[in-house]
Design an enzyme around this catalytic site. Structure first.
Site, PDB file in Angstrom:
ATOM      1  CB  CYS A 108      -1.317 -58.285  20.054  1.00 32.75           C
ATOM      2  SG  CYS A 108      -2.021 -56.984  18.511  1.00 32.75           S
ATOM      3  NE  ARG A 143      -5.352 -52.175  13.266  1.00 36.83           N
ATOM      4  CZ  ARG A 143      -3.976 -52.927  12.706  1.00 36.83           C
ATOM      5  NH1 ARG A 143      -4.206 -53.265  10.900  1.00 36.83           N
ATOM      6  NH2 ARG A 143      -3.318 -52.853  14.361  1.00 36.83           N
ATOM      7  CG  HIS A 207      -2.676 -53.958  23.014  1.00 35.11           C
ATOM      8  ND1 HIS A 207      -1.734 -54.217  22.743  1.00 35.11           N
ATOM      9  CD2 HIS A 207      -3.489 -53.851  21.839  1.00 35.11           C
ATOM     10  CE1 HIS A 207      -1.205 -54.902  21.598  1.00 35.11           C
ATOM     11  NE2 HIS A 207      -2.051 -54.615  20.344  1.00 35.11           N
TER      12      HIS A 207
HETATM   13  N1  GLN Z   1       0.508 -56.498  13.428  1.00 26.98           N
HETATM   14  C1  GLN Z   1      -0.218 -57.572  13.806  1.00 26.98           C
HETATM   15  C2  GLN Z   1      -1.989 -56.981  13.621  1.00 26.98           C
HETATM   16  O1  GLN Z   1      -2.127 -56.378  13.216  1.00 26.98           O
HETATM   17  C3  GLN Z   1      -0.592 -56.533  16.035  1.00 26.98           C
HETATM   18  C4  GLN Z   1      -0.339 -55.808  15.784  1.00 26.98           C
HETATM   19  C5  GLN Z   1      -0.312 -55.095  17.992  1.00 26.98           C
HETATM   20  O2  GLN Z   1       0.504 -56.385  18.636  1.00 26.98           O
HETATM   21  N2  GLN Z   1      -1.181 -54.176  18.212  1.00 26.98           N
HETATM   22  O3  GLN Z   1      -2.666 -57.861  13.678  1.00 26.98           O
END
Ligand code: GLN
Length: 260
Positions: A108, A143, A207
């Site tokens: 990520c 998101r 994740h």
């Molecule tokens: N800030 C980044 C995004 O939202 C990475 C987020 C994360 O590592 N979970 O894309």
């Protein structure tokens, strides 16, 4: 800083020694990414390798020959901005490390920072290492959140995980995806790719943490690390040691997805 709490006990009894660098591990460890560290240790020990884990963070130097495996976890926009100032310290050695085909896994925020840049949700451009050519824009107020499943045809492997990101990444140059999306979001809304594979470097939005759900990937990383350092090493087959670990995880994922 070395994690004394999770290094292998009685390491002299192991045939191999694997030194892991955890890049910015004190700042970038979102969503239980440290679980990846525990799985790397578990798989390594089963394959006869003692492990040490060292956090390489702000102000530290990184030398490619000091490590056999590199892990770079996820982080939020704030931490990404903080570490961006420090990346010049590690970039050229990290590039040499990657080009030497040594193994690396980035998740990520770490995956985003390995590339050229990340334009965050407020439109600010944060420069990455520039070591690899992918780049990251964002979904604005949206998101990609939820379970995800992908498939890698070259390895004939299916990966299961959970994603949560507003960054959308586009691969470039010789970069290949780690998998093609079967279910979920992935790198971006346009090309069905998820993650990155270049030489023995991997990036992903998973994740969960990814390695406990997908022990074949952890096995690939550890096997590569051992064989790079000990070319004559004899490594047990995945199925002889880790088949049960894998089937339990897949069962757990399928049960969840069927409920959707
Ligand atoms: N800030 C980044 C995004 O939202 C990475 C987020 C994360 O590592 N979970 O894309």
């Amino acid at each position: 800083m070395t994690y004394t709490s999770i290094q292998t006990l009685n390491s002299e009894k192991y045939t191999y020694q694997i030194r892991v660098a955890h890049l910015y591990g004190d700042l970038m460890n979102t969503y239980g990414d440290n679980g990846n560290i525990l799985l790397l240790k578990y798989i390594a020990e089963k394959l006869g390798a003692a492990t040490t884990f060292k956090i390489v963070s702000l102000g530290d130097n990184f030398k490619k020959n000091d490590y056999d495996l590199v892990f770079w976890g996820g982080g939020q926009d704030f931490e990404q901005e903080v570490i961006a100032e420090d990346l010049y310290r590690i970039s050229s050695e990290l590039k040499a490390y990657i080009e030497a085909e040594k193994p690396l896994l980035s998740i990520c925020g770490g995956y985003q920072m390995l590339g050229e840049y990340y334009i965050n949700a407020s439109g600010k451009k944060i420069l990455g290492t520039g070591v690899l050519p992918h780049y990251t824009k964002n979904l604005g107020n949206n998101r990609f959140i939820g379970d995800i499943e992908t498939h890698n045809e070259e390895f004939n492997e299916t990966y299961y995980g959970f994603e949560n990101h507003s960054g959308i990444t586009y691969l470039a140059g010789e970069e290949k995806p780690l998998g093609l999306v079967i279910y979920g979001g992935g790198n971006n809304p346009d090309d069905h790719s998820e993650g990155l594979h270049y030489k023995n470097t991997y990036g992903t939005y998973f994740h969960g943490p990814i390695l406990s759900r997908n022990p074949r990937l952890a096995y690939r990383l550890i096997k590569t690390a051992i064989l790079q350092k000990y070319p004559n090493a004899e490594i047990s087959e995945f199925n002889s040691l880790f088949k049960n670990l894998e089937s339990e995880q897949i069962k757990d994922y399928k049960r969840k997805v069927e409920k959707h």
